[in-house]
Design an enzyme around this catalytic site. Sequence first.
Site, mmCIF file in Angstrom:
data_model
loop_
_atom_site.group_PDB
_atom_site.id
_atom_site.type_symbol
_atom_site.label_atom_id
_atom_site.label_comp_id
_atom_site.label_asym_id
_atom_site.label_seq_id
_atom_site.Cartn_x
_atom_site.Cartn_y
_atom_site.Cartn_z
ATOM 1 N N LYS A 1 0.859 -1.201 0.145
ATOM 2 C CA LYS A 1 -0.036 0.023 0.039
ATOM 3 C C LYS A 1 0.759 1.255 -0.079
ATOM 4 O O LYS A 1 0.567 2.191 -0.993
ATOM 5 C CB LYS A 1 -0.862 -0.064 1.204
ATOM 6 C CG LYS A 1 -1.507 1.401 1.706
ATOM 7 C CD LYS A 1 -2.409 1.264 2.803
ATOM 8 C CE LYS A 1 -1.830 1.392 4.028
ATOM 9 N NZ LYS A 1 -1.473 2.861 4.421
ATOM 10 N N ASN A 2 1.950 1.330 0.861
ATOM 11 C CA ASN A 2 2.579 2.480 1.015
ATOM 12 C C ASN A 2 3.569 2.831 0.032
ATOM 13 O O ASN A 2 4.464 3.793 -0.026
ATOM 14 C CB ASN A 2 3.384 2.618 2.427
ATOM 15 C CG ASN A 2 2.334 2.749 3.604
ATOM 16 O OD1 ASN A 2 1.012 2.980 3.137
ATOM 17 N ND2 ASN A 2 2.473 2.424 4.739
ATOM 18 N N ARG B 1 -5.079 10.430 4.577
ATOM 19 C CA ARG B 1 -4.283 11.342 4.759
ATOM 20 C C ARG B 1 -3.030 11.316 3.835
ATOM 21 O O ARG B 1 -2.212 12.222 3.365
ATOM 22 C CB ARG B 1 -3.361 11.295 6.098
ATOM 23 C CG ARG B 1 -4.380 11.301 7.247
ATOM 24 C CD ARG B 1 -3.498 11.110 8.592
ATOM 25 N NE ARG B 1 -2.544 12.381 8.445
ATOM 26 C CZ ARG B 1 -1.525 12.468 8.168
ATOM 27 N NH1 ARG B 1 -0.926 11.632 7.476
ATOM 28 N NH2 ARG B 1 -0.710 13.662 8.178
ATOM 29 N N ARG C 1 -0.117 14.216 12.951
ATOM 30 C CA ARG C 1 0.329 13.788 11.843
ATOM 31 C C ARG C 1 0.503 15.240 10.828
ATOM 32 O O ARG C 1 0.101 15.381 9.972
ATOM 33 C CB ARG C 1 -0.708 12.962 10.919
ATOM 34 C CG ARG C 1 -1.270 11.637 11.610
ATOM 35 C CD ARG C 1 -0.010 10.567 11.707
ATOM 36 N NE ARG C 1 0.563 10.016 10.554
ATOM 37 C CZ ARG C 1 -0.151 9.114 9.892
ATOM 38 N NH1 ARG C 1 -1.138 8.641 10.192
ATOM 39 N NH2 ARG C 1 0.413 8.636 8.802
ATOM 40 N N ASP D 1 4.485 0.202 12.153
ATOM 41 C CA ASP D 1 3.435 -0.201 11.620
ATOM 42 C C ASP D 1 3.223 -1.696 11.769
ATOM 43 O O ASP D 1 2.279 -2.338 11.647
ATOM 44 C CB ASP D 1 3.496 -0.231 10.091
ATOM 45 C CG ASP D 1 3.205 1.170 9.802
ATOM 46 O OD1 ASP D 1 3.241 1.526 8.456
ATOM 47 O OD2 ASP D 1 2.874 1.982 10.431
ATOM 48 N N ARG E 1 -8.814 -0.729 4.791
ATOM 49 C CA ARG E 1 -7.918 0.422 3.958
ATOM 50 C C ARG E 1 -6.750 -0.288 3.816
ATOM 51 O O ARG E 1 -6.046 0.336 2.597
ATOM 52 C CB ARG E 1 -7.892 1.365 4.732
ATOM 53 C CG ARG E 1 -8.969 2.317 5.270
ATOM 54 C CD ARG E 1 -8.666 3.498 6.270
ATOM 55 N NE ARG E 1 -7.506 4.217 5.754
ATOM 56 C CZ ARG E 1 -6.591 5.046 6.251
ATOM 57 N NH1 ARG E 1 -7.040 5.072 7.648
ATOM 58 N NH2 ARG E 1 -5.668 5.783 5.658
ATOM 59 N N CYS F 1 -5.245 11.818 12.879
ATOM 60 C CA CYS F 1 -5.957 10.647 12.705
ATOM 61 C C CYS F 1 -5.681 9.889 13.947
ATOM 62 O O CYS F 1 -5.188 10.539 15.066
ATOM 63 C CB CYS F 1 -5.278 9.633 11.735
ATOM 64 S SG CYS F 1 -3.641 9.020 12.109
HETATM 65 C C1 EPZ Z 1 4.233 7.039 6.495
HETATM 66 O O1 EPZ Z 1 3.325 7.755 7.202
HETATM 67 C C2 EPZ Z 1 3.363 5.797 6.288
HETATM 68 N N1 EPZ Z 1 2.195 5.797 5.675
HETATM 69 C C3 EPZ Z 1 2.762 5.281 7.852
HETATM 70 O O2 EPZ Z 1 2.113 3.928 7.585
HETATM 71 C C4 EPZ Z 1 3.986 4.625 8.708
HETATM 72 O O3 EPZ Z 1 3.466 4.306 9.882
HETATM 73 C C5 EPZ Z 1 4.854 6.042 9.014
HETATM 74 O O4 EPZ Z 1 5.146 6.420 7.452
HETATM 75 C C6 EPZ Z 1 6.100 5.847 9.559
HETATM 76 O O5 EPZ Z 1 6.888 4.721 9.117
HETATM 77 C C7 EPZ Z 1 2.265 5.911 4.075
HETATM 78 O O6 EPZ Z 1 3.240 5.656 3.708
HETATM 79 C C8 EPZ Z 1 1.143 6.213 3.282
HETATM 80 P P1 EPZ Z 1 5.923 10.302 8.530
HETATM 81 P P2 EPZ Z 1 4.107 9.353 7.042
HETATM 82 O O7 EPZ Z 1 6.221 11.493 8.120
HETATM 83 O O8 EPZ Z 1 4.800 9.714 6.044
HETATM 84 C C9 EPZ Z 1 6.538 13.587 11.920
HETATM 85 C C10 EPZ Z 1 -0.139 2.678 7.793
HETATM 86 O O9 EPZ Z 1 -0.527 1.954 8.826
HETATM 87 N N2 EPZ Z 1 6.030 14.576 10.948
HETATM 88 O O10 EPZ Z 1 7.272 9.303 8.507
HETATM 89 O O11 EPZ Z 1 2.779 10.232 7.359
HETATM 90 C C11 EPZ Z 1 5.179 12.515 12.289
HETATM 91 O O12 EPZ Z 1 4.307 13.151 13.282
HETATM 92 C C12 EPZ Z 1 0.511 3.845 8.020
HETATM 93 O O13 EPZ Z 1 0.256 2.223 6.656
HETATM 94 C C13 EPZ Z 1 6.421 15.853 11.339
HETATM 95 O O14 EPZ Z 1 6.412 16.199 12.517
HETATM 96 O O15 EPZ Z 1 4.800 9.351 8.594
HETATM 97 C C14 EPZ Z 1 5.919 11.420 12.801
HETATM 98 O O16 EPZ Z 1 5.973 11.518 14.313
HETATM 99 C C15 EPZ Z 1 0.450 4.643 9.319
HETATM 100 N N3 EPZ Z 1 5.977 16.771 10.230
HETATM 101 C C16 EPZ Z 1 7.147 11.184 12.246
HETATM 102 O O17 EPZ Z 1 7.491 12.569 11.849
HETATM 103 C C17 EPZ Z 1 5.751 16.399 8.947
HETATM 104 O O18 EPZ Z 1 5.797 17.256 8.178
HETATM 105 C C18 EPZ Z 1 7.308 10.379 10.942
HETATM 106 O O19 EPZ Z 1 6.077 10.518 10.352
HETATM 107 C C19 EPZ Z 1 5.884 14.997 8.883
HETATM 108 C C20 EPZ Z 1 6.120 13.959 9.485
#
Ligand code: EPZ
Length: 420
Positions: free
Chosen positions: A22-23, A92, A121, A304, A397, A116
Amino acid sequence: MDKIIIEGGRALKGKVKISGAKNAALPILAACILTPGLHVLENVPRLNDIKTMKRIMAKFGINFAKKQGLLEVNSNNVLGFEAPYDLVKTMRASILLLGPLLARYGRARISLPGGCAIGARPINFHLKALTAMGADISLNHGYITAQAGKLRGANISFDIPTVTGTENIMMAAVMAQGQTILRNSAKEPEVVDLANMLRGMGADIEGDGTDTITINGVKELRSARHKIISDRIEAGTFMIAAAMTKGDIKIDACCPENLRALMDKLEHAGATISFFDDCISVKGPDIIESVDIKTIPYPGFPSDLQAQFMSMMCIAKGWSMVRETIFENRFIHVSELRRMGANIEINGNQALIRGQEQLFSAPVMATDLRASACLILAGLVANGERTEVHRIYHLDRGYEDLEKKFKALGASIWREKVIS
Ligand code: EPZ
Protein backbone atom coordinates in the site's frame (compact mmCIF):
# COMPACT_ATOMS: atom_id res chain seq x y z
CA MET A 1 -20.34 -1.82 8.45
CA ASP A 2 -18.86 -5.33 8.63
CA LYS A 3 -17.33 -7.25 11.49
CA ILE A 4 -14.89 -10.15 11.49
CA ILE A 5 -15.49 -13.18 13.68
CA ILE A 6 -12.63 -15.42 14.85
CA GLU A 7 -12.79 -18.73 16.76
CA GLY A 8 -9.34 -18.93 18.30
CA GLY A 9 -7.04 -21.81 19.20
CA ARG A 10 -5.95 -23.10 15.81
CA ALA A 11 -2.32 -23.26 14.63
CA LEU A 12 -1.82 -21.67 11.20
CA LYS A 13 -0.44 -24.04 8.56
CA GLY A 14 0.24 -23.68 4.86
CA LYS A 15 1.22 -20.99 2.40
CA VAL A 16 0.18 -17.36 1.89
CA LYS A 17 1.02 -14.96 -0.97
CA ILE A 18 1.64 -11.33 -0.04
CA SER A 19 0.04 -8.48 -1.99
CA GLY A 20 1.64 -5.30 -3.31
CA ALA A 21 2.65 -2.64 -0.79
CA LYS A 22 0.00 0.00 0.00
CA ASN A 23 2.68 2.49 1.05
CA ALA A 24 4.57 2.06 -2.22
CA ALA A 25 1.50 2.04 -4.48
CA LEU A 26 0.18 5.34 -3.10
CA PRO A 27 3.24 7.53 -3.94
CA ILE A 28 3.77 5.64 -7.22
CA LEU A 29 0.20 6.38 -8.31
CA ALA A 30 0.78 10.05 -7.46
CA ALA A 31 4.00 10.02 -9.52
CA CYS A 32 1.95 9.20 -12.64
CA ILE A 33 0.68 12.81 -12.51
CA LEU A 34 4.17 14.13 -13.22
CA THR A 35 4.01 13.60 -16.97
CA PRO A 36 1.44 12.98 -19.72
CA GLY A 37 1.42 9.36 -20.86
CA LEU A 38 0.11 5.87 -20.28
CA HIS A 39 1.76 4.29 -17.24
CA VAL A 40 1.39 0.58 -16.51
CA LEU A 41 1.51 -0.59 -12.88
CA GLU A 42 1.72 -4.22 -11.76
CA ASN A 43 0.96 -5.75 -8.33
CA VAL A 44 -1.24 -2.83 -7.21
CA PRO A 45 -3.13 -4.08 -4.14
CA ARG A 46 -6.95 -4.01 -4.05
CA LEU A 47 -7.41 -1.72 -1.04
CA ASN A 48 -9.78 1.06 -0.07
CA ASP A 49 -6.91 3.55 0.25
CA ILE A 50 -5.94 2.80 -3.35
CA LYS A 51 -9.55 3.29 -4.44
CA THR A 52 -9.62 6.65 -2.64
CA MET A 53 -6.39 7.80 -4.30
CA LYS A 54 -7.78 6.82 -7.72
CA ARG A 55 -11.04 8.69 -7.01
CA ILE A 56 -9.12 11.87 -6.18
CA MET A 57 -6.86 11.53 -9.23
CA ALA A 58 -9.91 10.90 -11.45
CA LYS A 59 -11.13 14.35 -10.35
CA PHE A 60 -7.94 15.70 -11.95
CA GLY A 61 -8.89 14.01 -15.23
CA ILE A 62 -6.72 10.93 -14.86
CA ASN A 63 -8.22 7.71 -16.25
CA PHE A 64 -7.61 4.17 -15.01
CA ALA A 65 -8.11 0.84 -16.76
CA LYS A 66 -7.52 -2.67 -15.43
CA LYS A 67 -6.15 -5.15 -17.96
CA GLN A 68 -4.98 -8.69 -17.13
CA GLY A 69 -4.09 -7.80 -13.56
CA LEU A 70 -2.28 -4.62 -14.60
CA LEU A 71 -3.42 -1.06 -13.89
CA GLU A 72 -3.13 1.41 -16.77
CA VAL A 73 -2.91 5.05 -15.65
CA ASN A 74 -3.66 7.59 -18.39
CA SER A 75 -2.35 11.00 -17.32
CA ASN A 76 -2.60 12.72 -20.69
CA ASN A 77 -5.39 15.07 -19.69
CA VAL A 78 -4.80 16.34 -16.19
CA LEU A 79 -7.34 19.14 -15.90
CA GLY A 80 -7.78 19.89 -12.24
CA PHE A 81 -5.60 20.20 -9.18
CA GLU A 82 -7.95 20.18 -6.18
CA ALA A 83 -8.19 17.30 -3.70
CA PRO A 84 -11.44 17.80 -1.75
CA TYR A 85 -11.86 17.42 2.01
CA ASP A 86 -14.48 14.68 1.78
CA LEU A 87 -11.92 12.38 0.14
CA VAL A 88 -8.72 13.61 1.81
CA LYS A 89 -10.21 13.18 5.31
CA THR A 90 -10.46 9.41 4.68
CA MET A 91 -6.87 9.10 3.51
CA ARG A 92 -4.08 11.35 4.73
CA ALA A 93 -1.70 10.09 2.05
CA SER A 94 -3.47 12.45 -0.38
CA ILE A 95 -0.76 14.90 0.66
CA LEU A 96 1.44 12.94 -1.79
CA LEU A 97 -0.40 14.71 -4.63
CA LEU A 98 1.06 18.08 -3.66
CA GLY A 99 4.58 17.58 -5.03
CA PRO A 100 3.57 16.06 -8.41
CA LEU A 101 0.83 18.68 -9.06
CA LEU A 102 3.26 21.53 -8.33
CA ALA A 103 5.92 19.93 -10.50
CA ARG A 104 3.61 19.45 -13.46
CA TYR A 105 1.14 22.33 -13.19
CA GLY A 106 2.59 24.78 -10.72
CA ARG A 107 -0.70 24.72 -8.81
CA ALA A 108 -2.41 22.58 -6.19
CA ARG A 109 -5.24 22.92 -3.70
CA ILE A 110 -5.28 20.05 -1.24
CA SER A 111 -7.38 19.74 1.88
CA LEU A 112 -5.18 19.75 4.97
CA PRO A 113 -5.08 16.06 5.90
CA GLY A 114 -5.62 16.69 9.60
CA GLY A 115 -4.74 14.18 12.25
CA CYS A 116 -5.85 10.61 12.73
CA ALA A 117 -6.26 8.15 15.58
CA ILE A 118 -2.51 7.57 15.99
CA GLY A 119 -1.38 11.17 16.07
CA ALA A 120 -1.53 14.79 14.91
CA ARG A 121 0.34 13.84 11.71
CA PRO A 122 1.62 17.36 10.86
CA ILE A 123 2.96 18.15 7.37
CA ASN A 124 5.18 21.11 8.26
CA PHE A 125 8.30 19.41 6.86
CA HIS A 126 6.57 18.92 3.47
CA LEU A 127 5.51 22.58 3.28
CA LYS A 128 8.85 23.99 4.50
CA ALA A 129 10.73 22.01 1.85
CA LEU A 130 8.38 23.02 -0.99
CA THR A 131 8.69 26.66 0.08
CA ALA A 132 12.47 26.31 -0.10
CA MET A 133 11.97 25.09 -3.69
CA GLY A 134 10.11 28.27 -4.59
CA ALA A 135 6.50 27.34 -3.95
CA ASP A 136 4.14 29.98 -2.54
CA ILE A 137 2.00 28.16 0.02
CA SER A 138 -0.97 29.48 2.00
CA LEU A 139 -3.26 27.69 4.43
CA ASN A 140 -6.86 28.84 4.70
CA HIS A 141 -10.29 27.36 5.26
CA GLY A 142 -8.71 23.96 5.89
CA TYR A 143 -6.94 23.85 2.54
CA ILE A 144 -3.36 24.12 1.35
CA THR A 145 -3.16 26.39 -1.69
CA ALA A 146 0.19 26.17 -3.45
CA GLN A 147 1.55 27.91 -6.52
CA ALA A 148 4.94 27.84 -8.15
CA GLY A 149 6.51 28.92 -11.40
CA LYS A 150 9.29 26.48 -12.15
CA LEU A 151 10.32 24.78 -8.91
CA ARG A 152 14.01 25.13 -8.18
CA GLY A 153 16.37 22.63 -6.59
CA ALA A 154 17.27 23.23 -2.93
CA ASN A 155 19.32 21.87 -0.05
CA ILE A 156 16.77 20.37 2.35
CA SER A 157 17.36 18.75 5.71
CA PHE A 158 14.44 17.11 7.51
CA ASP A 159 14.36 17.53 11.30
CA ILE A 160 13.33 13.87 11.52
CA PRO A 161 12.96 11.30 8.73
CA THR A 162 9.50 11.61 7.15
CA VAL A 163 8.41 8.90 4.69
CA THR A 164 5.77 10.80 2.71
CA GLY A 165 7.76 14.02 3.17
CA THR A 166 10.75 12.41 1.46
CA GLU A 167 8.49 11.03 -1.27
CA ASN A 168 6.69 14.34 -1.85
CA ILE A 169 9.92 16.29 -2.25
CA MET A 170 11.50 13.63 -4.48
CA MET A 171 8.52 14.04 -6.85
CA ALA A 172 8.67 17.83 -6.66
CA ALA A 173 12.41 17.80 -7.43
CA VAL A 174 12.64 15.48 -10.45
CA MET A 175 11.86 18.30 -12.95
CA ALA A 176 12.97 21.25 -10.81
CA GLN A 177 15.68 23.60 -12.05
CA GLY A 178 19.00 22.39 -10.69
CA GLN A 179 19.94 19.97 -7.94
CA THR A 180 18.02 19.02 -4.78
CA ILE A 181 19.79 17.34 -1.90
CA LEU A 182 17.56 15.73 0.74
CA ARG A 183 19.30 15.07 4.05
CA ASN A 184 17.94 12.97 6.93
CA SER A 185 15.62 11.44 4.35
CA ALA A 186 13.55 8.33 5.07
CA LYS A 187 15.17 5.02 4.01
CA GLU A 188 12.04 2.86 3.83
CA PRO A 189 11.83 0.31 0.96
CA GLU A 190 8.74 2.14 -0.26
CA VAL A 191 10.86 5.28 -0.81
CA VAL A 192 13.30 3.19 -2.88
CA ASP A 193 10.41 1.69 -4.88
CA LEU A 194 9.18 5.19 -5.73
CA ALA A 195 12.71 6.20 -6.75
CA ASN A 196 12.86 3.15 -9.04
CA MET A 197 9.56 4.19 -10.66
CA LEU A 198 10.85 7.77 -11.10
CA ARG A 199 14.11 6.51 -12.65
CA GLY A 200 11.98 4.41 -15.00
CA MET A 201 10.33 7.69 -16.00
CA GLY A 202 13.73 9.24 -16.74
CA ALA A 203 14.50 10.95 -13.43
CA ASP A 204 18.07 11.44 -12.19
CA ILE A 205 18.02 10.24 -8.56
CA GLU A 206 20.77 8.76 -6.38
CA GLY A 207 21.07 7.80 -2.72
CA ASP A 208 17.51 6.54 -2.13
CA GLY A 209 17.61 4.00 0.70
CA THR A 210 20.23 6.10 2.48
CA ASP A 211 19.81 9.27 4.58
CA THR A 212 20.96 11.53 1.72
CA ILE A 213 19.17 11.61 -1.63
CA THR A 214 20.43 13.68 -4.57
CA ILE A 215 18.07 14.61 -7.41
CA ASN A 216 19.18 16.46 -10.54
CA GLY A 217 16.17 18.04 -12.25
CA VAL A 218 15.55 16.91 -15.85
CA LYS A 219 13.59 18.73 -18.56
CA GLU A 220 10.93 16.11 -19.02
CA LEU A 221 9.89 12.64 -18.00
CA ARG A 222 8.25 9.76 -19.87
CA SER A 223 5.62 7.18 -18.98
CA ALA A 224 6.84 3.97 -17.35
CA ARG A 225 5.91 0.42 -16.45
CA HIS A 226 6.57 -0.62 -12.85
CA LYS A 227 5.90 -3.55 -10.53
CA ILE A 228 5.01 -2.51 -6.96
CA ILE A 229 7.11 -4.16 -4.24
CA SER A 230 5.63 -6.63 -1.78
CA ASP A 231 3.93 -5.30 1.36
CA ARG A 232 6.39 -5.89 4.20
CA ILE A 233 3.82 -4.94 6.85
CA GLU A 234 1.35 -7.53 5.59
CA ALA A 235 4.14 -10.12 5.48
CA GLY A 236 5.20 -9.17 9.03
CA THR A 237 1.61 -9.48 10.22
CA PHE A 238 1.50 -13.09 8.99
CA MET A 239 4.92 -13.86 10.48
CA ILE A 240 3.74 -12.72 13.90
CA ALA A 241 0.47 -14.65 13.48
CA ALA A 242 2.41 -17.87 12.77
CA ALA A 243 4.71 -17.28 15.75
CA MET A 244 1.84 -16.70 18.20
CA THR A 245 -0.36 -19.61 17.07
CA LYS A 246 2.38 -22.31 17.20
CA GLY A 247 1.93 -22.29 13.45
CA ASP A 248 4.16 -23.33 10.58
CA ILE A 249 3.66 -21.22 7.45
CA LYS A 250 5.44 -20.24 4.26
CA ILE A 251 5.08 -16.63 3.12
CA ASP A 252 5.50 -16.19 -0.63
CA ALA A 253 6.10 -13.09 -2.78
CA CYS A 254 7.70 -11.20 0.07
CA CYS A 255 11.08 -9.50 0.55
CA PRO A 256 13.01 -10.99 3.51
CA GLU A 257 15.64 -8.23 3.30
CA ASN A 258 12.98 -5.68 4.31
CA LEU A 259 11.96 -7.64 7.40
CA ARG A 260 15.26 -8.18 9.22
CA ALA A 261 14.33 -6.17 12.34
CA LEU A 262 11.16 -8.25 12.83
CA MET A 263 12.91 -11.54 12.06
CA ASP A 264 15.46 -10.77 14.75
CA LYS A 265 12.77 -10.09 17.36
CA LEU A 266 10.73 -13.16 16.40
CA GLU A 267 13.80 -15.40 16.74
CA HIS A 268 14.44 -13.94 20.20
CA ALA A 269 10.82 -14.80 21.01
CA GLY A 270 11.58 -18.42 20.07
CA ALA A 271 10.28 -18.64 16.50
CA THR A 272 12.25 -20.62 13.90
CA ILE A 273 12.70 -18.58 10.72
CA SER A 274 14.28 -19.47 7.41
CA PHE A 275 14.17 -17.53 4.15
CA PHE A 276 15.20 -17.88 0.54
CA ASP A 277 14.74 -15.44 -2.37
CA ASP A 278 11.19 -14.12 -2.04
CA CYS A 279 9.82 -16.41 0.65
CA ILE A 280 10.04 -16.73 4.41
CA SER A 281 9.12 -19.74 6.56
CA VAL A 282 8.05 -19.19 10.17
CA LYS A 283 7.49 -21.88 12.81
CA GLY A 284 6.04 -20.78 16.12
CA PRO A 285 7.50 -21.93 19.46
CA ASP A 286 5.62 -23.86 22.16
CA ILE A 287 6.59 -21.14 24.65
CA ILE A 288 6.84 -17.51 23.49
CA GLU A 289 9.71 -15.62 25.18
CA SER A 290 9.15 -11.98 26.17
CA VAL A 291 11.03 -9.54 23.96
CA ASP A 292 11.31 -5.73 24.22
CA ILE A 293 10.83 -3.61 21.10
CA LYS A 294 11.31 0.06 20.26
CA THR A 295 9.89 1.48 17.03
CA ILE A 296 12.28 3.63 15.01
CA PRO A 297 12.60 4.64 11.33
CA TYR A 298 13.69 1.96 8.84
CA PRO A 299 15.71 -0.24 9.06
CA GLY A 300 14.62 -0.34 12.72
CA PHE A 301 11.52 -2.07 14.03
CA PRO A 302 8.54 -0.60 12.11
CA SER A 303 5.86 1.39 13.92
CA ASP A 304 3.34 -0.33 11.62
CA LEU A 305 4.08 -3.72 13.25
CA GLN A 306 4.07 -2.50 16.87
CA ALA A 307 0.44 -3.33 17.63
CA GLN A 308 0.69 -6.78 16.06
CA PHE A 309 3.86 -7.61 18.01
CA MET A 310 2.20 -6.40 21.22
CA SER A 311 -0.57 -8.97 20.67
CA MET A 312 2.04 -11.70 20.73
CA MET A 313 3.72 -10.32 23.88
CA CYS A 314 0.32 -10.53 25.65
CA ILE A 315 0.73 -14.36 25.71
CA ALA A 316 4.53 -14.48 26.14
CA LYS A 317 6.33 -15.77 29.23
CA GLY A 318 7.24 -12.85 31.53
CA TRP A 319 7.35 -9.07 31.08
CA SER A 320 8.11 -7.11 27.90
CA MET A 321 8.39 -3.41 27.08
CA VAL A 322 7.08 -1.78 23.90
CA ARG A 323 8.33 1.74 23.15
CA GLU A 324 6.62 3.72 20.37
CA THR A 325 8.84 6.59 19.23
CA ILE A 326 7.25 7.46 15.86
CA PHE A 327 3.66 8.44 16.76
CA GLU A 328 2.39 10.01 19.95
CA ASN A 329 -0.84 8.05 20.26
CA ARG A 330 -0.28 4.59 18.89
CA PHE A 331 -1.45 2.55 21.90
CA ILE A 332 -5.21 2.82 21.24
CA HIS A 333 -5.37 -0.94 20.73
CA VAL A 334 -4.24 -1.49 24.37
CA SER A 335 -7.70 -0.86 25.87
CA GLU A 336 -9.23 -3.42 23.48
CA LEU A 337 -6.50 -5.99 24.25
CA ARG A 338 -7.19 -5.48 27.97
CA ARG A 339 -10.83 -6.43 27.32
CA MET A 340 -9.46 -9.77 26.08
CA GLY A 341 -7.56 -10.30 29.33
CA ALA A 342 -4.21 -8.68 28.47
CA ASN A 343 -2.18 -7.17 31.32
CA ILE A 344 -0.68 -3.93 29.96
CA GLU A 345 0.38 -0.74 31.77
CA ILE A 346 1.03 2.41 29.76
CA ASN A 347 3.46 5.11 30.85
CA GLY A 348 3.82 7.79 28.16
CA ASN A 349 5.19 6.18 25.01
CA GLN A 350 6.02 2.95 26.81
CA ALA A 351 3.76 -0.05 27.37
CA LEU A 352 4.73 -2.71 29.93
CA ILE A 353 3.15 -6.06 29.07
CA ARG A 354 2.89 -8.94 31.51
CA GLY A 355 2.36 -12.10 29.51
CA GLN A 356 -0.72 -14.18 30.35
CA GLU A 357 -1.43 -17.88 29.95
CA GLN A 358 -4.12 -16.99 27.46
CA LEU A 359 -6.41 -14.29 26.07
CA PHE A 360 -10.20 -14.57 26.06
CA SER A 361 -12.60 -13.94 23.21
CA ALA A 362 -14.63 -10.73 23.37
CA PRO A 363 -16.35 -8.19 21.16
CA VAL A 364 -13.72 -5.52 20.39
CA MET A 365 -13.52 -2.41 18.23
CA ALA A 366 -10.89 -1.53 15.65
CA THR A 367 -9.65 2.05 15.88
CA ASP A 368 -7.04 2.27 13.12
CA LEU A 369 -5.55 0.13 10.39
CA ARG A 370 -2.83 -1.71 12.29
CA ALA A 371 -4.88 -1.96 15.51
CA SER A 372 -7.45 -3.91 13.47
CA ALA A 373 -4.79 -6.47 12.54
CA CYS A 374 -3.58 -6.67 16.14
CA LEU A 375 -7.08 -7.54 17.37
CA ILE A 376 -7.50 -10.24 14.72
CA LEU A 377 -4.18 -11.78 15.83
CA ALA A 378 -5.37 -11.70 19.44
CA GLY A 379 -8.60 -13.40 18.32
CA LEU A 380 -6.60 -16.17 16.65
CA VAL A 381 -5.19 -17.24 20.04
CA ALA A 382 -8.13 -16.31 22.29
CA ASN A 383 -9.92 -19.19 23.94
CA GLY A 384 -13.68 -19.25 24.09
CA GLU A 385 -16.51 -18.87 21.65
CA ARG A 386 -15.71 -16.12 19.26
CA THR A 387 -13.95 -12.79 19.10
CA GLU A 388 -15.82 -10.15 17.12
CA VAL A 389 -13.76 -7.31 15.65
CA HIS A 390 -16.04 -4.38 14.79
CA ARG A 391 -15.42 -1.34 12.52
CA ILE A 392 -13.21 -3.30 10.18
CA TYR A 393 -13.48 -0.61 7.52
CA HIS A 394 -10.16 0.39 9.10
CA LEU A 395 -8.73 -3.00 8.08
CA ASP A 396 -10.01 -2.80 4.52
CA ARG A 397 -7.98 0.37 3.98
CA GLY A 398 -4.70 -1.52 4.09
CA TYR A 399 -5.08 -5.31 3.94
CA GLU A 400 -6.27 -7.21 0.86
CA ASP A 401 -8.62 -10.12 1.75
CA LEU A 402 -6.97 -10.62 5.14
CA GLU A 403 -9.62 -12.91 6.60
CA LYS A 404 -9.63 -15.07 3.43
CA LYS A 405 -5.87 -15.45 3.64
CA PHE A 406 -6.07 -16.44 7.31
CA LYS A 407 -8.90 -18.89 6.52
CA ALA A 408 -6.72 -20.51 3.85
CA LEU A 409 -4.10 -21.02 6.59
CA GLY A 410 -6.60 -22.94 8.70
CA ALA A 411 -8.02 -20.20 10.91
CA SER A 412 -11.71 -20.24 11.78
CA ILE A 413 -12.49 -16.69 10.64
CA TRP A 414 -15.21 -15.04 8.60
CA ARG A 415 -16.84 -11.67 7.87
CA GLU A 416 -20.41 -10.75 8.75
CA LYS A 417 -22.51 -7.76 7.86
CA VAL A 418 -23.54 -5.58 10.81
CA ILE A 419 -27.12 -4.40 10.33
CA SER A 420 -27.12 -1.11 12.21
C1 EPZ B 1 4.20 6.84 6.59
O1 EPZ B 1 3.40 7.83 7.18
C2 EPZ B 1 3.30 5.62 6.41
N1 EPZ B 1 2.19 5.97 5.53
C3 EPZ B 1 2.77 5.18 7.77
O2 EPZ B 1 2.00 4.00 7.58
C4 EPZ B 1 3.97 4.84 8.67
O3 EPZ B 1 3.52 4.47 9.96
C5 EPZ B 1 4.89 6.08 8.78
O4 EPZ B 1 5.29 6.50 7.45
C6 EPZ B 1 6.14 5.82 9.60
O5 EPZ B 1 6.84 4.76 9.06
C7 EPZ B 1 2.40 6.01 4.19
O6 EPZ B 1 3.51 5.78 3.71
C8 EPZ B 1 1.22 6.33 3.33
P1 EPZ B 1 6.16 10.19 8.70
P2 EPZ B 1 3.93 9.38 7.22
O7 EPZ B 1 6.04 11.46 7.97
O8 EPZ B 1 4.79 9.65 6.07
C9 EPZ B 1 6.40 13.51 12.10
C10 EPZ B 1 0.11 2.61 7.80
O9 EPZ B 1 -0.39 2.04 8.78
N2 EPZ B 1 6.22 14.50 11.02
O10 EPZ B 1 7.29 9.28 8.37
O11 EPZ B 1 2.73 10.24 7.45
C11 EPZ B 1 5.18 12.62 12.30
O12 EPZ B 1 4.25 13.24 13.16
C12 EPZ B 1 0.60 4.04 7.93
O13 EPZ B 1 0.27 2.08 6.67
C13 EPZ B 1 6.22 15.85 11.35
O14 EPZ B 1 6.35 16.23 12.50
O15 EPZ B 1 4.80 9.36 8.53
C14 EPZ B 1 5.79 11.37 12.90
O16 EPZ B 1 5.98 11.58 14.29
C15 EPZ B 1 0.34 4.61 9.33
N3 EPZ B 1 6.06 16.75 10.35
C16 EPZ B 1 7.17 11.27 12.23
O17 EPZ B 1 7.43 12.58 11.70
C17 EPZ B 1 5.93 16.37 9.02
O18 EPZ B 1 5.82 17.25 8.14
C18 EPZ B 1 7.26 10.28 11.09
O19 EPZ B 1 6.13 10.48 10.27
C19 EPZ B 1 5.92 15.00 8.72
C20 EPZ B 1 6.08 14.07 9.73
